[in-house]
Design an enzyme around this catalytic site. Structure first.
Site, PDB file in Angstrom:
ATOM      1  N   TYR A 190       4.111   1.431  -1.353  1.00 58.06           N
ATOM      2  CA  TYR A 190       3.507   2.018  -2.548  1.00 58.06           C
ATOM      3  C   TYR A 190       3.733   3.523  -2.575  1.00 58.06           C
ATOM      4  CZ  TYR A 190      -0.237   3.421  -5.801  1.00 58.06           C
ATOM      5  OH  TYR A 190      -0.973   3.969  -6.824  1.00 58.06           O
ATOM      6  N   LYS A 194       6.136   5.842  -5.047  1.00 57.56           N
ATOM      7  CA  LYS A 194       5.578   6.902  -5.884  1.00 57.56           C
ATOM      8  C   LYS A 194       6.298   8.233  -5.655  1.00 57.56           C
ATOM      9  CE  LYS A 194       2.600   4.890  -8.506  1.00 57.56           C
ATOM     10  NZ  LYS A 194       2.831   4.887  -9.973  1.00 57.56           N
TER      11      LYS A 194
END
Length: 368
Positions: A190, A194
């Site tokens: 994740y 990002k």
């Protein structure tokens, strides 16, 4: 200033395509090669029309609330919520909703063209804890889907907002506070995705003139939607458990300090950065901060109103390792300087708002 304060005023925006926008893909899904630097000039269109907004991943924690805010400001039919799931009836009847799969480039492109989209808010993502359990899905949604969004936004001259997160930092980052520019190197898929989104968005801005805007969100706390599989979910779950059963089992250590924000502040910040004149944005990726607290801090504040609240701990080693690598607080002076960011909710106001919204009949209002 409360979110409702943003609903006043009549600032409207052109939804026309900027001349010179670079087409990165043809009708199909294969990228076209572009050579040489190219800068997209500013739109000459008169600022007379409200934006036409598409929100992807709209049934997550933030999409429905942002759609409500934007519809009040720009008109119900100018904000289209989308997801791959069937919405609840109240969402379906509150404004336009369509099926949109960000991995289907042709479908997404048709939606943008057919609906004359001018702003795109990209909320589709696989969050931190879920992503560690399904890395392949996280890569597909968070990276391949992102590329589709950036290509379509650049091709059609859209203003695109893609949130980032505290998860974009890692154990080698300064943690208290975490500045905007520092070593990041996250250790979750994740977080890696990002950082990729931040850098790709800024690359498209500098190379192709894409109007890319990004905020690094803290943990977001909301009474109206369920958590989506993030490491900060405990700070939402505890309120529901406190009201329903009076007991909560926390999956992080009691001393785990993380930056947090109430959803009203988050949505207002998102609208403010979307509306900010481009020439005020010194950066294209900003930290935003409100408060930082530990589970113990939150429990003590809640027990002022719910003295019988009982909390036990069953630490999840995966979530705890993630939290230990994240910032304890954000340094957000740039957002406060460049476009006037200011939060409204600190911990006492957060607890009051959450318990008031969750408790049937608002029976706890008198306690404040």
């Amino acid at each position: 200033m409360q979110v409702a304060g943003l609903l006043r005023g009549t600032a409207w925006y052109a939804g026309c395509r900027r001349p010179g926008s670079l087409s990165l893909r043809g009708i199909g899904s294969s990228p076209l090669q572009a050579s040489g630097d190219r800068t997209t000039p500013s739109s000459p269109c008169a600022e007379i029309d409200p934006p036409k907004v598409l929100i992807t991943g709209g049934l997550g924690q933030l999409g429905v609330g942002l759609a409500k805010l934007l519809r009040r400001r720009f008109g119900k039919n100018n904000v289209i919520l989308s997801d791959i799931r069937k919405p609840p009836n109240h969402v379906y009847h509150n404004g336009p909703f369509i099926y949109s799969d960000i991995l289907d480039y042709k479908n997404l492109r048709e939606i943008v063209v057919n609906n004359n989209i001018s702003w795109l808010v990209h909320y589709s993502a696989v969050l931190s804890a879920v992503g560690e359990n399904n890395v392949s899905l996280a890569k597909e949604v968070n990276i391949t889907g992102l590329h589709n969004i950036l290509d379509i936004a650049s091709e059609h001259g859209l203003r695109v907002f893609i949130p980032s997160t505290i998860g974009a930092f890692g154990p080698s980052s300064p943690r208290d506070p975490t500045p905007e520019l520092c070593v990041q190197r996250p250790r979750t898929i994740y977080g890696v995705s990002k950082v990729h989104a931040e850098l790709m968005g800024e690359y498209y801005h500098h190379r192709y003139g894409l109007d890319f805007r990004c905020l690094r969100y803290p943990g977001i706390i909301s009474a109206d939607s369920q958590p989506g599989g993030g490491t900060t979910d405990y700070a939402v779950q505890i309120f529901h458990a406190a009201v329903k059963t009076g007991h909560f089992e926390c999956n992080l250590r009691s001393d785990t300090r993380l930056p947090m924000m109430y959803i009203d502040d988050c949505l207002r910040a998102t609208l403010e950065v979307l509306e900010a004149p481009a020439d005020t944005l010194v950066s294209r990726t900003y930290n935003i901060n409100a408060m930082s607290f530990t589970p113990q801090d939150l429990i003590q504040e809640m027990q002022k109103v719910l003295p019988d609240l009982r909390v036990t701990y069953n630490v999840d080693p995966i979530r705890q390792a993630i939290a230990d690598s994240w910032p304890m607080a954000f340094e957000d002076s740039a957002a406060r300087r460049d476009w006037g960011w200011k939060h409204d909710y600190d911990l006492p106001e957060l607890v009051q708002a959450m318990l008031t919204h969750i408790t049937p009949g608002n029976r706890l209002v008198h306690a404040y």
